[in-house]
Design a protein around this motif. Structure first.
Motif, mmCIF file in Angstrom:
data_model
loop_
_atom_site.group_PDB
_atom_site.id
_atom_site.type_symbol
_atom_site.label_atom_id
_atom_site.label_comp_id
_atom_site.label_asym_id
_atom_site.label_seq_id
_atom_site.Cartn_x
_atom_site.Cartn_y
_atom_site.Cartn_z
ATOM 1 N N ILE A 156 0.813 -0.743 -0.214
ATOM 2 C CA ILE A 156 0.080 -0.215 -0.123
ATOM 3 C C ILE A 156 1.022 1.343 -0.071
ATOM 4 N N ILE A 157 1.895 1.346 0.989
ATOM 5 C CA ILE A 157 2.905 2.467 0.959
ATOM 6 C C ILE A 157 3.928 2.885 -0.561
ATOM 7 N N ALA A 158 4.200 1.326 -1.206
ATOM 8 C CA ALA A 158 4.402 1.388 -2.188
ATOM 9 C C ALA A 158 4.235 2.176 -3.706
ATOM 10 N N THR A 159 2.450 1.825 -3.256
ATOM 11 C CA THR A 159 1.831 2.301 -4.796
ATOM 12 C C THR A 159 1.427 3.565 -4.118
ATOM 13 N N ILE A 160 1.249 4.001 -3.455
ATOM 14 C CA ILE A 160 1.322 5.504 -2.545
ATOM 15 C C ILE A 160 2.639 6.302 -3.826
ATOM 16 N N VAL A 161 3.745 5.802 -2.999
ATOM 17 C CA VAL A 161 4.815 6.217 -3.259
ATOM 18 C C VAL A 161 4.606 6.756 -4.890
ATOM 19 N N PHE A 171 7.945 -0.137 -11.974
ATOM 20 C CA PHE A 171 7.205 -0.238 -10.537
ATOM 21 C C PHE A 171 5.729 -1.114 -10.169
ATOM 22 N N ASP A 172 4.928 -0.328 -11.159
ATOM 23 C CA ASP A 172 3.147 -1.290 -10.982
ATOM 24 C C ASP A 172 3.496 -2.246 -11.214
ATOM 25 N N LEU A 173 4.698 -2.856 -12.353
ATOM 26 C CA LEU A 173 3.933 -4.307 -12.016
ATOM 27 C C LEU A 173 4.817 -5.215 -11.906
ATOM 28 N N ILE A 174 5.098 -4.583 -10.536
ATOM 29 C CA ILE A 174 6.120 -5.519 -9.966
ATOM 30 C C ILE A 174 5.384 -5.174 -8.871
ATOM 31 N N LEU A 228 -8.482 -7.488 -8.462
ATOM 32 C CA LEU A 228 -7.302 -6.304 -9.515
ATOM 33 C C LEU A 228 -6.068 -6.911 -9.754
ATOM 34 N N TYR A 229 -5.304 -7.217 -9.143
ATOM 35 C CA TYR A 229 -3.730 -7.028 -9.540
ATOM 36 C C TYR A 229 -3.839 -8.319 -10.171
ATOM 37 N N LEU A 230 -4.176 -9.060 -10.844
ATOM 38 C CA LEU A 230 -4.283 -9.987 -11.528
ATOM 39 C C LEU A 230 -4.521 -9.052 -13.200
ATOM 40 N N LEU A 231 -5.645 -8.130 -13.568
ATOM 41 C CA LEU A 231 -5.933 -7.723 -14.333
ATOM 42 C C LEU A 231 -5.202 -6.588 -14.383
ATOM 43 N N ARG A 232 -4.489 -5.805 -13.402
ATOM 44 C CA ARG A 232 -3.381 -5.515 -14.176
ATOM 45 C C ARG A 232 -2.252 -5.867 -14.601
ATOM 46 N N ILE A 233 -1.910 -6.880 -14.687
ATOM 47 C CA ILE A 233 -1.296 -7.529 -14.956
ATOM 48 C C ILE A 233 -1.582 -7.781 -16.588
#
Length: 238
Positions: A156-161, A171-174, A228-233
């Motif tokens: 959550i923190i990494a996504t916001i940053v 980075f979003d993909l990772i 949602l995470y699988l959809l982003r991939i």
């Protein structure tokens, strides 16, 4: 409670003389499935209504209001479940499912129906396998659960940053791949935790059914986030 003692208790409750445990477990998955259906129908309906789409996505205030309402509902159900009646808690869960569907309607605008369908079945298969693993495994997953919850906070923190500062697609993909691993693990962990919790219920009373409702909310959130995470991939394949 020791794992062996817990397994013995569960076997007793799954016996012919004690039917409340399997009945409560069925309620968990029935409520979760109904919530997913409500979310899917609402998302599809909103996405295919020009008036609703324009109202939601042209008004930042309305969209943020929906998101805040969702957070408030999840917090309220989780925090005050013991004070709520079963009917009230169920209605709040239904309301949350509908609101979540409204905010998730954007996926029909961002991804093709083919991608959404494919990812849904991948999610359902993965979720089902991990839920079964969590239910039947003899290993204690509580230690893994603590690690996964800490990892979730980090995501959550990494996504916001990333959204504010880096705006990096790689980075979003990772983060998305890590998110999939986290919610795959949480599905197994939560499935075992729900099993242990309901195994100690003495009857089919309102308190036990509210525990089952909380279990269905937990697994619903695991499913939605994994989806949602699988959809982003897989959505990047378009």
């Amino acid at each position: 409670m020791e794992q062996q003692d817990l397994e013995r208790l569960i076997r007793e409750k799954e016996g012919a003389l004690s039917l409340q445990f399997p009945a409560l477990m069925r309620k968990v998955y029935v409520w979760m499935t109904l919530a997913l259906v409500i979310t899917a129908v609402t998302a599809y309906g909103v996405a295919h209504s020009e008036a609703l789409v324009s109202s939601m996505y042209e008004s930042r205030g309305l969209l943020w209001g929906l998101l805040l309402a969702e957070l408030a509902l999840v917090f309220g159900i989780s925090r005050f479940i013991n004070r709520l009646s079963l009917v009230t808690a169920t209605l709040l869960f239904i309301l949350y499912s509908a609101l979540n569907g409204a905010t998730l309607s954007v996926i029909f605008l961002a991804y093709s129906s083919e991608v959404i369908t494919k990812v849904f079945f991948i999610t359902a298969g993965t979720f089902g396998a991990m839920a079964l693993f969590g239910y039947f495994t003899k290993a204690d997953l509580s230690g893994l659960g603590k690690i996964l919850i800490m990892a979730l906070v980090g995501i959550i923190i990494a996504t916001i940053v990333n959204l504010i500062f880096f705006k990096s697609g790689m980075f979003d993909l990772i983060v998305s791949y890590i998110g999939v691993l986290v919610f795959v693990g949480l599905t197994a962990y939560d499935s075992q935790k729900i099993k242990q919790m309901l195994a100690q219920a003495n009857d089919m009373g309102e308190e036990a059914q509210k525990m089952a409702l909380m279990g269905s909310l937990t697994l619903y959130l695991d499913f939605i986030n994994l989806f949602l995470y699988l959809l982003r991939i897989f959505g990047r394949e378009r």
